[in-house]
Design an enzyme around this catalytic site. Structure first.
Site, PDB file in Angstrom:
ATOM      1  N   GLU A 165       0.656  -1.247   0.242  1.00  0.00           N
ATOM      2  CA  GLU A 165       0.125  -0.019  -0.057  1.00  0.00           C
ATOM      3  C   GLU A 165       0.848   1.286   0.117  1.00  0.00           C
ATOM      4  OE1 GLU A 165      -1.735  -1.504   3.717  1.00  0.00           O
ATOM      5  OE2 GLU A 165      -1.551   0.624   4.224  1.00  0.00           O
TER       6      GLU A 165
ATOM      7  N   CYS B  16       3.578   8.280   0.715  1.00  0.00           N
ATOM      8  CA  CYS B  16       4.326   7.384   1.662  1.00  0.00           C
ATOM      9  C   CYS B  16       4.229   5.993   1.024  1.00  0.00           C
ATOM     10  CB  CYS B  16       3.650   7.107   2.812  1.00  0.00           C
ATOM     11  SG  CYS B  16       4.294   5.903   4.122  1.00  0.00           S
TER      12      CYS B  16
ATOM     13  N   CYS C   6       7.129  -7.060   7.080  1.00  0.00           N
ATOM     14  CA  CYS C   6       8.348  -6.432   7.813  1.00  0.00           C
ATOM     15  C   CYS C   6       8.965  -7.447   8.609  1.00  0.00           C
ATOM     16  CB  CYS C   6       8.191  -5.278   8.231  1.00  0.00           C
ATOM     17  SG  CYS C   6       9.693  -4.436   8.990  1.00  0.00           S
TER      18      CYS C   6
ATOM     19  N   CYS D 180       8.198  -5.033  15.197  1.00  0.00           N
ATOM     20  CA  CYS D 180       7.971  -3.910  16.216  1.00  0.00           C
ATOM     21  C   CYS D 180       6.584  -4.275  16.830  1.00  0.00           C
ATOM     22  CB  CYS D 180       8.047  -2.561  15.641  1.00  0.00           C
ATOM     23  SG  CYS D 180       9.541  -2.173  15.057  1.00  0.00           S
TER      24      CYS D 180
ATOM     25  N   CYS E  67       3.356  -2.228  15.699  1.00  0.00           N
ATOM     26  CA  CYS E  67       3.231  -1.997  14.331  1.00  0.00           C
ATOM     27  C   CYS E  67       2.368  -3.062  13.346  1.00  0.00           C
ATOM     28  CB  CYS E  67       4.651  -1.771  13.431  1.00  0.00           C
ATOM     29  SG  CYS E  67       4.631  -1.662  11.853  1.00  0.00           S
TER      30      CYS E  67
ATOM     31  N   GLY F  37       7.354  -2.258   5.408  1.00  0.00           N
ATOM     32  CA  GLY F  37       8.981  -2.624   5.256  1.00  0.00           C
ATOM     33  C   GLY F  37       9.764  -1.662   5.942  1.00  0.00           C
ATOM     34  N   GLU F  38      11.160  -2.367   6.066  1.00  0.00           N
ATOM     35  CA  GLU F  38      12.144  -1.724   6.611  1.00  0.00           C
ATOM     36  C   GLU F  38      13.105  -1.213   5.536  1.00  0.00           C
ATOM     37  OE1 GLU F  38      13.589  -0.091   9.287  1.00  0.00           O
ATOM     38  OE2 GLU F  38      15.215  -0.010   7.797  1.00  0.00           O
TER      39      GLU F  38
ATOM     40  N   SER G 183      12.992   6.361   6.317  1.00  0.00           N
ATOM     41  CA  SER G 183      12.861   6.060   7.548  1.00  0.00           C
ATOM     42  C   SER G 183      13.399   4.722   7.951  1.00  0.00           C
ATOM     43  CB  SER G 183      11.432   6.351   8.003  1.00  0.00           C
ATOM     44  OG  SER G 183      11.241   5.860   9.398  1.00  0.00           O
TER      45      SER G 183
ATOM     46  N   SER H 157      13.422   5.970  13.568  1.00  0.00           N
ATOM     47  CA  SER H 157      12.321   5.449  14.552  1.00  0.00           C
ATOM     48  C   SER H 157      12.922   5.086  15.817  1.00  0.00           C
ATOM     49  CB  SER H 157      11.449   4.278  14.116  1.00  0.00           C
ATOM     50  OG  SER H 157      11.137   4.569  12.914  1.00  0.00           O
ATOM     51  N   LEU H 158      13.198   5.969  16.780  1.00  0.00           N
ATOM     52  CA  LEU H 158      13.433   5.850  18.163  1.00  0.00           C
ATOM     53  C   LEU H 158      12.665   5.198  19.257  1.00  0.00           C
ATOM     54  CD1 LEU H 158      16.119   6.055  19.733  1.00  0.00           C
ATOM     55  CD2 LEU H 158      15.555   8.469  20.658  1.00  0.00           C
ATOM     56  N   HIS H 159      11.559   6.088  19.364  1.00  0.00           N
ATOM     57  CA  HIS H 159      10.343   5.704  20.045  1.00  0.00           C
ATOM     58  C   HIS H 159      10.467   5.219  21.561  1.00  0.00           C
ATOM     59  CE1 HIS H 159       8.851   5.601  16.268  1.00  0.00           C
ATOM     60  NE2 HIS H 159       8.941   4.349  15.984  1.00  0.00           N
TER      61      HIS H 159
ATOM     62  N   ASN I 271      -1.472   5.353  15.711  1.00  0.00           N
ATOM     63  CA  ASN I 271      -2.685   5.166  14.969  1.00  0.00           C
ATOM     64  C   ASN I 271      -3.194   3.743  15.759  1.00  0.00           C
ATOM     65  OD1 ASN I 271      -3.883   6.538  12.832  1.00  0.00           O
ATOM     66  ND2 ASN I 271      -1.833   6.330  11.901  1.00  0.00           N
TER      67      ASN I 271
ATOM     68  N   CYS J 262      -0.309   2.582   8.450  1.00  0.00           N
ATOM     69  CA  CYS J 262       0.398   1.930   7.199  1.00  0.00           C
ATOM     70  C   CYS J 262       0.453   0.450   7.679  1.00  0.00           C
ATOM     71  CB  CYS J 262       1.338   2.453   6.884  1.00  0.00           C
ATOM     72  SG  CYS J 262       1.764   2.552   5.102  1.00  0.00           S
TER      73      CYS J 262
HETATM   74  N1  SAH Z   1      10.441   0.530   8.963  1.00  0.00           N
HETATM   75  C1  SAH Z   1      10.627   1.925   8.979  1.00  0.00           C
HETATM   76  C2  SAH Z   1       9.586   2.581   8.100  1.00  0.00           C
HETATM   77  C3  SAH Z   1       8.410   2.353   8.149  1.00  0.00           C
HETATM   78  S1  SAH Z   1       7.379   2.699   9.434  1.00  0.00           S
HETATM   79  C4  SAH Z   1      10.709   2.314  10.409  1.00  0.00           C
HETATM   80  O1  SAH Z   1      10.372   1.639  11.382  1.00  0.00           O
HETATM   81  O2  SAH Z   1      11.205   3.406  10.600  1.00  0.00           O
HETATM   82  C5  SAH Z   1       7.280   4.384   9.352  1.00  0.00           C
HETATM   83  C6  SAH Z   1       6.865   5.035  10.849  1.00  0.00           C
HETATM   84  O3  SAH Z   1       5.631   4.738  11.303  1.00  0.00           O
HETATM   85  C7  SAH Z   1       7.764   4.571  11.993  1.00  0.00           C
HETATM   86  O4  SAH Z   1       8.246   5.455  12.843  1.00  0.00           O
HETATM   87  C8  SAH Z   1       6.941   3.460  12.777  1.00  0.00           C
HETATM   88  O5  SAH Z   1       7.508   3.283  14.009  1.00  0.00           O
HETATM   89  C9  SAH Z   1       5.444   4.272  12.733  1.00  0.00           C
HETATM   90  N2  SAH Z   1       4.354   3.509  13.103  1.00  0.00           N
HETATM   91  C10 SAH Z   1       4.452   2.004  12.898  1.00  0.00           C
HETATM   92  N3  SAH Z   1       2.811   1.702  13.181  1.00  0.00           N
HETATM   93  C11 SAH Z   1       2.416   2.896  13.786  1.00  0.00           C
HETATM   94  C12 SAH Z   1       0.947   3.328  14.075  1.00  0.00           C
HETATM   95  N4  SAH Z   1       0.209   2.169  14.331  1.00  0.00           N
HETATM   96  N5  SAH Z   1       0.854   4.341  14.432  1.00  0.00           N
HETATM   97  C13 SAH Z   1       1.649   5.364  14.205  1.00  0.00           C
HETATM   98  N6  SAH Z   1       2.916   5.223  13.593  1.00  0.00           N
HETATM   99  C14 SAH Z   1       3.367   3.919  13.440  1.00  0.00           C
HETATM  100 FE1  SF4 Z   2       8.891  -2.893  10.451  1.00  0.00          FE
HETATM  101 FE2  SF4 Z   2       8.965  -0.122  10.873  1.00  0.00          FE
HETATM  102 FE3  SF4 Z   2       6.807  -1.550  11.343  1.00  0.00          FE
HETATM  103 FE4  SF4 Z   2       9.109  -1.747  12.867  1.00  0.00          FE
HETATM  104  S1  SF4 Z   2       7.892   0.003  12.746  1.00  0.00           S
HETATM  105  S2  SF4 Z   2       7.955  -3.715  12.132  1.00  0.00           S
HETATM  106  S3  SF4 Z   2      10.748  -1.815  11.148  1.00  0.00           S
HETATM  107  S4  SF4 Z   2       7.627  -1.202   9.448  1.00  0.00           S
END
Ligand code: SAH
Ligand code: SF4
Length: 340
Positions: free
Chosen positions: A89, A102, A109, A113, A116, A156-157, A188, A211-213, A287, A330
């Site tokens: 998507e 995006c 992936c 995480c 996600c 994806g990463e 990212s 993505s530190l989080h 989200n 996403c």
């Molecule tokens: N894999 C890469 C890029 C794709 S994810 C990464 O992790 O950076 C893009 C961003 O969306 C990341 O910062 C991820 O942590 C965040 N993300 C994933 N699921 C989410 C959700 N449900 N709500 C908000 N952000 C989310």
């Molecule tokens: Fe993959 Fe990024 Fe989602 Fe982590 S946040 S599972 S690296 S897409």
């Protein structure tokens, strides 16, 4: 057969060389593909017939099928079907300053995480450059919009598909390709340190987001498996090297998860971690998805967190929320499709 959208201009020139064809033909082919947007080699009318036959023997022109489209006032969300039947998507966001898209970089992936949706389904395979370019081409054709900026933040990463991402970046940035300026492109990563290092040598001025989080290993280990491979110290060191070497500011992404990483103590810890670094923080409203127990932080929590960073001199922004009402996170459209 190779999808011609997989080919960077350099790669195309190399191939032309093996056929003793002059390199400027690559420009003509690129103009047909990306300016005129033709979908067949026969339409490339300034090329000789026998050369067109050579092209047809080697290449195809592959388009993505639009399987589903969800729209709201500011967002278009596309589900695409690839030629092998897999789904990915892409999300279009209309800002007042332009249109950003995006894109996905893999089918699923493997980083897993906890919060996600994309990581809930294991990676099936990497996307090829032409399948990422294909997302942009299909969107412009379907929506009539002109894309101003691209973020690789879909499924994806990207740094787990590094070589294809580099090829994609070259094509999308190429003045004869999609011609999107490097400063309008963001990659990212969840923090694959070896690739952050490699990326610091890539000559284009692409933006990097990490993505530190979480402000410490204890929390980050709980929500991001990658932290057990590259912990926060290692990651910060790589970001420091990157910013020094490239002189570019890195975006630190921080998704606000209720009760997990959104306390005032976390904010203060984050300030201590980032002080003096050439970075800015983007706070991301979570989200919520039906499969995850994680919840979005309250507005008060988010505001307090923001203020602590802001007062400490850390540049901080809050991501605008897009796609309310449509499967916003996403990975959601694909996850629903695959599980049906
Ligand atoms: N894999 C890469 C890029 C794709 S994810 C990464 O992790 O950076 C893009 C961003 O969306 C990341 O910062 C991820 O942590 C965040 N993300 C994933 N699921 C989410 C959700 N449900 N709500 C908000 N952000 C989310
Ligand atoms: Fe993959 Fe990024 Fe989602 Fe982590 S946040 S599972 S690296 S897409």
């Amino acid at each position: 057969m190779t999808n011609i959208y997989d080919m960077t201009r350099e790669e195309l020139i190399d191939w032309l060389g093996t056929k003793n064809v002059k390199s400027f033909k690559a420009i003509q082919i690129y103009e047909w593909l990306y300016m005129n947007r033709v979908k067949s080699f026969d339409a490339m009318t300034n090329l000789k017939k026998d050369f067109i036959e050579e092209l047809k023997k080697e290449f195809t022109i592959e388009e993505l099928k639009i399987k589903k489209l969800e729209t709201s006032e500011t967002t278009l969300k596309y589900l695409f079907e690839l030629n092998d039947g897999n789904f990915i998507e892409a999300v279009v966001m209309k800002h007042d300053y332009g249109v950003s898209v995006c894109v996905s970089s893999q089918i699923g992936c493997n980083m897993g995480c906890a919060f996600c949706e994309s990581g809930r389904l294991k990676k099936v395979r990497d996307l090829l450059p032409g399948e990422i370019i294909g997302q942009l081409l299909a969107i412009e054709e379907n929506s009539g919009l002109k894309i101003n900026s691209v973020v690789i933040m879909g499924i994806g990463e990207p740094f787990d598909n590094y070589d294809n991402i580099i090829r994609f970046l070259k094509i999308v940035n190429d003045a004869k390709g999609m011609a999107i300026g490097a400063r309008h492109i963001t990659v990212s990563t969840s923090g694959i340190v070896s690739k952050i290092r490699e990326f610091s040598d890539f000559p284009l001025q692409i933006n990097l987001a990490v993505s530190l989080h979480a402000p410490n290993d204890e929390i980050r280990n709980r929500i991001m498996k990658i932290n057990k491979v590259y912990n926060i110290d290692t990651l910060m060191e790589a970001i420091r090297e990157y910013t020094t070497k490239t002189n570019r500011r890195v975006t630190i992404e921080y998704v606000m998860l209720k009760g997990i990483n959104d306390s005032k103590e976390c904010a203060q810890e984050l300030v201590n971690l980032l002080r003096g670094m050439n970075v800015y923080v983007n706070l991301i409203p979570y989200n919520e998805t039906s499969h995850s127990e994680f919840e979005k932080s309250s507005t008060k929590r988010k505001d307090d967190f923001f203020e602590i960073l802001n007062k400490s001199g850390i540049t901080v922004t809050v991501r605008r929320e897009f796609g309310g009402g449509i499967s916003a996170a996403c990975g959601q459209l694909r996850a629903n499709e695959v599980e049906r």
